[in-house]
Design an enzyme around this catalytic site. Structure first.
Site, mmCIF file in Angstrom:
data_model
loop_
_atom_site.group_PDB
_atom_site.id
_atom_site.type_symbol
_atom_site.label_atom_id
_atom_site.label_comp_id
_atom_site.label_asym_id
_atom_site.label_seq_id
_atom_site.Cartn_x
_atom_site.Cartn_y
_atom_site.Cartn_z
ATOM 1 N N CYS A 141 0.844 -1.199 0.000
ATOM 2 C CA CYS A 141 0.000 0.000 0.000
ATOM 3 C C CYS A 141 0.880 1.250 0.000
ATOM 4 O O CYS A 141 0.674 2.177 -0.788
ATOM 5 C CB CYS A 141 -0.930 -0.025 1.219
ATOM 6 S SG CYS A 141 -2.137 1.313 1.246
ATOM 7 N N CYS A 142 1.909 1.267 0.870
ATOM 8 C CA CYS A 142 2.837 2.414 0.908
ATOM 9 C C CYS A 142 3.565 2.553 -0.431
ATOM 10 O O CYS A 142 3.797 3.662 -0.906
ATOM 11 C CB CYS A 142 3.868 2.245 2.028
ATOM 12 S SG CYS A 142 3.243 2.570 3.696
ATOM 13 N N CYS A 223 -1.036 8.687 6.999
ATOM 14 C CA CYS A 223 -2.384 8.437 6.489
ATOM 15 C C CYS A 223 -3.335 8.142 7.662
ATOM 16 O O CYS A 223 -2.915 7.624 8.699
ATOM 17 C CB CYS A 223 -2.366 7.243 5.550
ATOM 18 S SG CYS A 223 -1.418 7.509 4.043
ATOM 19 N N CYS A 226 -3.466 4.744 9.435
ATOM 20 C CA CYS A 226 -2.189 4.300 9.995
ATOM 21 C C CYS A 226 -1.628 5.281 11.023
ATOM 22 O O CYS A 226 -0.426 5.264 11.322
ATOM 23 C CB CYS A 226 -1.187 4.075 8.874
ATOM 24 S SG CYS A 226 -1.759 2.860 7.665
ATOM 25 N N CYS A 251 7.783 3.773 6.044
ATOM 26 C CA CYS A 251 6.966 3.525 4.859
ATOM 27 C C CYS A 251 7.833 3.227 3.652
ATOM 28 O O CYS A 251 7.321 2.852 2.604
ATOM 29 C CB CYS A 251 6.069 4.708 4.577
ATOM 30 S SG CYS A 251 6.976 6.225 4.336
HETATM 31 S S1 SF4 Z 1 0.553 4.818 5.547
HETATM 32 FE FE1 SF4 Z 1 -1.136 3.274 5.535
HETATM 33 S S2 SF4 Z 1 -2.741 4.041 4.153
HETATM 34 FE FE2 SF4 Z 1 -0.854 5.273 3.828
HETATM 35 S S3 SF4 Z 1 0.108 4.329 2.113
HETATM 36 FE FE3 SF4 Z 1 1.036 3.368 3.922
HETATM 37 S S4 SF4 Z 1 -0.246 1.574 4.427
HETATM 38 FE FE4 SF4 Z 1 -1.360 2.819 2.910
#
Ligand code: SF4
Length: 258
Positions: A141-142, A223, A226, A251
């Site tokens: 996701c990151c 985010c 998170c 991240c």
């Molecule tokens: S911080 Fe969380 S929501 Fe944002 S990109 Fe990374 S995993 Fe995804």
């Protein structure tokens, strides 16, 4: 006093409910050499802007450290672009800061978003809460929402500027004022030696706009899914990816692959 104990001590001492301006009241404690730190940071920014004229960007997370850097860049009219990653998962308060920067400083912020098709596919395959399921999915996701857009931000640029500080986490203890990233690009960390108290003293002195979530015991804001508020005595980054092991808690934006 360490950053974690400072945060814990002040929040415990005041027991202050989150309210506008409470972060400034709680945290502004300049170091004895605060003025020298500001001068050194400005000198670093000026030298970097000169050396990489037209090819340098401040990659702002919109956190308070980055707001200090944006203020210095704008206040001294330094030729540094300002760019940010709009992941699609930010708090509304964080997104609103983009407009605040533009109206306060009369400059435009470059916004980098994830590729829409990638987001749709990822959410379809793994769901909206994939980041909680495994470290691999969280990193994926990151990668999609942050790393790929960051690569676009840095494309064609020879240098970038971050608001990282040594105090923020153990993982950041070895960082340097000027480093090379994995692509051989110069990466400047001009706030490397600033304390949390220095940051907030600068904010108070210069009336720097900041994310109101900092008033709600969120020292490190990422985010929305998170990020959570921290409790008394918790580490600075305890509110980020709190369900993961300490060593995994980056991240990838500031991690060397080699
Ligand atoms: S911080 Fe969380 S929501 Fe944002 S990109 Fe990374 S995993 Fe995804």
């Amino acid at each position: 006093m360490s950053e974690a104990s400072t945060l814990g001590a002040v929040s415990s001492l005041f027991g202050e409910a989150a309210q506008a301006g409470s972060a400034i009241r709680l945290y502004q404690h300049p170091s004895a050499d605060h003025a020298e730190k500001v001068a050194a940071t400005l000198a670093c920014l000026k030298a970097a802007a000169t050396e990489h004229a037209g090819h340098i960007v401040q990659a702002t997370s919109l956190g308070v450290e980055d707001m200090v850097l944006t203020d210095l860049i704008a206040r001294h009219a330094l030729p540094v672009a300002i760019g940010t990653l709009e992941t699609g998962k930010l708090h509304a308060e964080t997104v609103a800061l983009i407009g605040t920067i533009e109206s306060t400083y009369k400059l435009s912020v470059e916004i980098y978003r994830p590729v829409q098709e990638s987001v749709i596919r990822f959410v379809r395959d793994h769901g909206e809460k994939a980041m909680y399921e495994s470290i691999d999915l969280r990193k994926a996701c990151c990668g999609m929402r942050k790393l790929e857009p960051l690569a676009r931000m840095l494309q064609g640029r020879s240098a970038w500027i971050t608001g990282l500080r040594r105090e923020q986490s153990n993982n950041r203890g070895g960082m340097q004022l000027r480093e090379l990233d994995d692509q051989g690009r110069a990466k400047y960390n001009p706030l490397i030696d600033w304390t949390w108290g220095d940051i907030w003293h600068y904010v108070a002195e210069h009336q720097v706009p900041y994310n109101p979530l900092h008033d709600q015991f969120m020292p490190s804001i990422g985010c929305e899914p998170c990020t959570r508020a921290i409790a008394v005595g918790e580490d600075f980054r305890a509110g980020r990816w709190w369900w993961e092991d300490e060593k995994a808690k980056e991240c990838g934006l500031h991690v060397h692959q080699k």
